[in-house]
Design an enzyme around this catalytic site. Structure first.
Site, short mmCIF file in Angstrom:
data_model
loop_
_atom_site.label_atom_id
_atom_site.label_comp_id
_atom_site.label_asym_id
_atom_site.label_seq_id
_atom_site.Cartn_x
_atom_site.Cartn_y
_atom_site.Cartn_z
N ASP A 21 10.26 -17.99 -6.91
CA ASP A 21 11.44 -17.50 -7.64
C ASP A 21 12.12 -16.43 -6.80
OD1 ASP A 21 13.18 -17.38 -9.77
OD2 ASP A 21 11.90 -16.15 -11.04
N GLU A 27 16.78 -16.78 -3.45
CA GLU A 27 18.13 -17.16 -2.99
C GLU A 27 18.48 -16.60 -1.58
OE1 GLU A 27 17.47 -18.16 -6.84
OE2 GLU A 27 17.43 -16.08 -6.16
N ASP A 73 17.97 -19.84 -14.79
CA ASP A 73 17.95 -19.03 -16.02
C ASP A 73 19.04 -19.47 -16.99
OD1 ASP A 73 15.90 -17.71 -14.83
OD2 ASP A 73 17.06 -15.95 -14.27
#
Length: 789
Positions: free
Chosen positions: A405, A408, A479
């Site tokens: 997670d 990015e 999300d």
């Protein structure tokens, strides 16, 4: 940019074309696939997506000629014409235009008024994208439909929308105005009246896609830096486009069977007593479950590869206890490493120079969950090997999978600056080039580490991705929110992920942020039950989202959907095997199977589960029926067994615990008996649902966890059926025997048919008939079965 053509020469599969102001290349990958390249940033093509380019090349003859002011390259399937200014046009072998460069410049529609005033008040004012260093404009005929680009928001057909590829952690409610989300998959499919083709713009920098929004005469893709590097991928069928694209970028390997079961997650399940309570509640309420995910609070101060000693005093012992209940643990691992002298992971990475740096060579520091954190430089092979080796810390404790997670990469103070430096496997570069592939490279490292540590098929789940990440990881859409709109949005998002090569995907069932209502959870689980990745996940501070936290009706609907999911696991497993072979995802838009039917081109609230099942979920509050479009052919209602003729819309009843499902005539569906988890019982008798018609099916059986199937360690069964003159003939054949724990028998239910006799090889077989149809058992050795009405 390139100017007039001055000459050309041929080098193997490449045609080098010389212009006044630059060079261009056309490379023939196969009769259907052509690469267009210009070295605007590096002299040679570099790709993090096409990692084994030679594997995609096919033996291919092509003709090269010069005529009427153009270079012409012709394969047996395509003709490519190259003109001055490096305009490139594509035609089929008959000379019919497929994809032509637009000869004019960009001409966006007018935006009126002073948008600065609107922005001062807090509005997100619309602005037209500026000119880019690289811009490829393609002429629009008018009837095109566009699909793909990963899990971007908006409808299934992306015509009239614009997007940006820049991996972005944006927790605000995802709506159609979001140009960027967590993934950058610069590939889309164009469906025209005559044919389908794909365009893959393999540029890791920030890229831009306008699919006819700013002007209906053209669509374009572009980038502010990097090379001009795109692939034209001809179908002419949409399925072939996906297969050829994944032939370039890689396909999802067959996952372990347990990973296709139910996953339960929350930010966060801690301490250990709470994890054990969740496991026990699933068993108490007769709910199947294979995995519990642990979010960031299992760690010691959010230090990756550690455990909080108070909350989890003995992780290995906990996982042993869970194993007795058939439940595995998946742990989150973020890239941010806490800046903390004495913390072994940080110290080792610092001493070896494994972290990204600023322009002066000083280790770059930003803020994530642990506070001040540093970022491993996954663009460098030694760093990837180091990170891969660290996975053993988790797997040795008993962890079954890793959830990547915040990759990015995300931070709490905005995006990393453009000038952060990365070693990039020997050609140093900056954050602009690495950003979109950072999560991809982290996933690759994680995959390699789990494989080395366990020898089993790795289970990796990632939020950020680039084209080709499907080789290493499953993905989810990030999300989302517990809104009905996000349930509706999840269907085209996951379908387009599948079209973009990501066969193993899903979304957070029930929604991550906000509080999920009982009815929304009941309807969402009916969609999630058919998603390759099923995970119920919710955020810190939200209401409990486990199904027993709601009323009995919700719990019953949830249990019903999950039991159906587990019943269909052998079918889903076969679909994942097909995905590894063809790139086609288990969940598919109707347009992929029925492109000739214009009625399905825009349908994004129904989908196919494989090619044989049509799923029509309810995605609106309070609805207890819905319109369902059935494509041409005969379809069987999965609940009632009633046959319906397709090519029309019907009205389907949908009480709270029912998702309308239809099965194509001629289908076989292999199923399992009830299980609380994968492997709870040895399956000696496969249950086989048959829907009368003409069709065939291939089912495989293996150990469900190793790669032995790639060297022959599997069993393969072929089923065929033919319906004629009041009889149904079924042929069963075992075509490969490489796995010892073979089925002993098949228990077959033929739906919609009450037989008067059943014969196997001319010998009568005992059977029963009822509302579900005709049921009987036969040995797994196979043979020919005849049912007479």
């Amino acid at each position: 940019m390139w100017g007039k053509r001055t000459g050309y020469d041929k080098e193997g599969r490449r045609v080098h074309i010389h212009f006044e102001h630059g060079e261009g290349q056309i490379e023939v990958v196969s009769p259907w696939v052509v690469n267009v390249f210009s070295p605007l940033y590096t002299q040679e093509r570099e790709s993090r997506a096409v990692e084994h380019p030679n594997a995609a090349f096919e033996e291919c003859e092509f003709r090269l000629s010069e005529r009427d002011g153009r270079i012409e390259i012709a394969t047996e399937q395509l003709t490519v014409r190259v003109y001055d200014h490096f305009h490139v046009d594509f035609y089929d072998a008959a000379g019919t235009p497929l994809c032509l460069d637009y000869r004019g410049g960009r001409d966006p529609f007018v935006r009126r008024g002073n948008v600065d005033i609107a922005e001062e008040e807090g509005h997100d004012a619309m602005r037209t994208s500026g000119e880019h260093k690289i811009q490829i404009l393609k002429a629009m005929e008018g009837g095109e439909k566009f699909y793909g680009l990963g899990d971007k928001t908006g409808p299934l057909n992306k015509k009239g929308y614009e997007y940006e590829m820049w991996n972005t952690d944006d927790p605000s409610p995802h709506v159609e105005s979001h140009k960027s989300l967590y993934k950058s998959i610069p590939f889309f499919i164009t469906l025209k009246e005559r044919a389908a083709y794909g365009l893959f713009f393999d540029n890791p920098f920030k890229t831009f896609f306008d699919l006819g929004k700013e002007n209906a005469d053209y669509y374009y893709f572009g980038a502010d830096d990097g090379n001009l590097d795109y692939y034209f991928i001809y179908g002419p069928d949409m399925k072939n486009v996906v297969t050829r694209y994944t032939g370039l970028t890689g396909r999802t390997p067959l996952p372990q069977l347990w990973t296709l079961g139910a996953h339960q997650s929350r930010w966060s399940y801690a301490p250990e007593a709470r994890v054990m309570e969740i496991a026990e509640k699933f068993r108490e309420h007769d709910l199947p479950l294979d995995a519990i995910h642990l979010d960031i609070d299992y760690m010691d101060g959010y230090r990756v590869f550690t455990w909080d000693g108070e909350r989890f005093p003995d992780p290995a012992a906990m996982m042993d206890k869970l194993k007795e209940q058939g439940i595995k643990i998946v742990t989150i691992i973020d890239p941010g490493v806490k800046k903390d002298r004495g913390y072994s992971i940080y110290d080792e990475g610092l001493n070896k120079g494994y972290y990204a740096t600023d322009r002066d060579g000083v280790t770059y520091v930003n803020t994530v969950w642990p506070g001040d954190s540093v970022y491993p430089d996954f663009s460098d092979e030694p760093v990837r090997r180091w990170w891969a080796g660290n996975q053993k810390i988790m797997t040795d404790a008993g962890v079954a999978g890793i959830w990547n997670d915040m990759n990015e990469p995300a931070s709490f103070t905005g995006p990393l600056p453009d000038d952060v430096r990365f070693k990039n496997d020997g050609r140093e570069t900056d954050h602009r080039e690495v950003h979109n592939v950072y999560g991809h490279l982290m996933s690759k490292s994680t995959f390699d580490g789990i494989l080395e540590a366990t020898g089993k098929r790795p289970f990796v789940i990632t939020r950020a991705a680039y084209a080709g990440t499907q080789k290493y990881s499953t993905v989810w859409t990030g999300d989302n929110q517990s809104f009905w709109e996000h349930l509706r949005l999840s269907i085209p998002m996951t379908l387009n992920l599948g079209l973009s090569g990501f066969a193993f995907n899903g979304c957070d069932v029930g929604g991550f942020s906000h509080d999920c209502t009982p009815e929304l959870l009941a309807r969402w689980v009916q969609v999630g039950a058919f998603s390759p990745l099923f995970r119920n996940h919710t955020a810190i501070g939200t209401r409990d989202q486990e199904p027993w936290a709601y009323d009995e009706a919700t719990l019953d609907a949830y249990r019903k959907a999950m039991k159906l999911r587990y019943r269909l696991l052998p079918y889903l497993y076969d679909l994942m095997r097909e995905a590894e072979q063809t790139g086609l995802a288990p969940t598919r838009p109707l347009v992929l199977e029925f492109p000739e039917d214009p009625a399905v081109h825009e349908i994004d609230d129904q989908f196919l589960f494989g090619s044989r099942m049509l799923i029509a979920p309810v995605v609106e509050q309070g609805k207890r029926h819905r319109a369902v479009y059935l494509p041409e052919g005969k379809w069987y209602d999965f609940v009632t067994g009633e046959a319906q003729e397709g090519g029309r819309a019907i009205l389907a009843d949908a009480p709270l615990d029912v998702c309308p499902i239809y099965v194509r005539a001629g289908a076989f569906l292999p199923t399992y008996p009830d299980q609380k988890y994968v492997g709870e019982r040895k399956i000696e008798e496969l249950l086989l649902d048959v829907y009368p018609g003409t069709g065939e099916y291939v089912h495989t059986q293996d150990d469900g966890e190793s790669f032995d199937y790639r060297s022959g360690g599997y069993n393969e069964y072929r089923f065929e059926q033919t319906e004629r003159d009041g009889e149904l003939e079924i042929a069963l054949e075992k075509t490969h025997a490489g796995y010892a724990d073979a089925y002993r028998s098949f228990r077959i239910t033929v739906h919609g048919l009450n037989a008067s006799s059943v014969e196997l090889g001319g010998q009568a077989v005992e059977f029963s008939s009822g509302t579900e149809g005709t049921t009987f058992s036969v040995p797994a050795d196979g043979g020919r079965i005849r049912l007479t009405r």
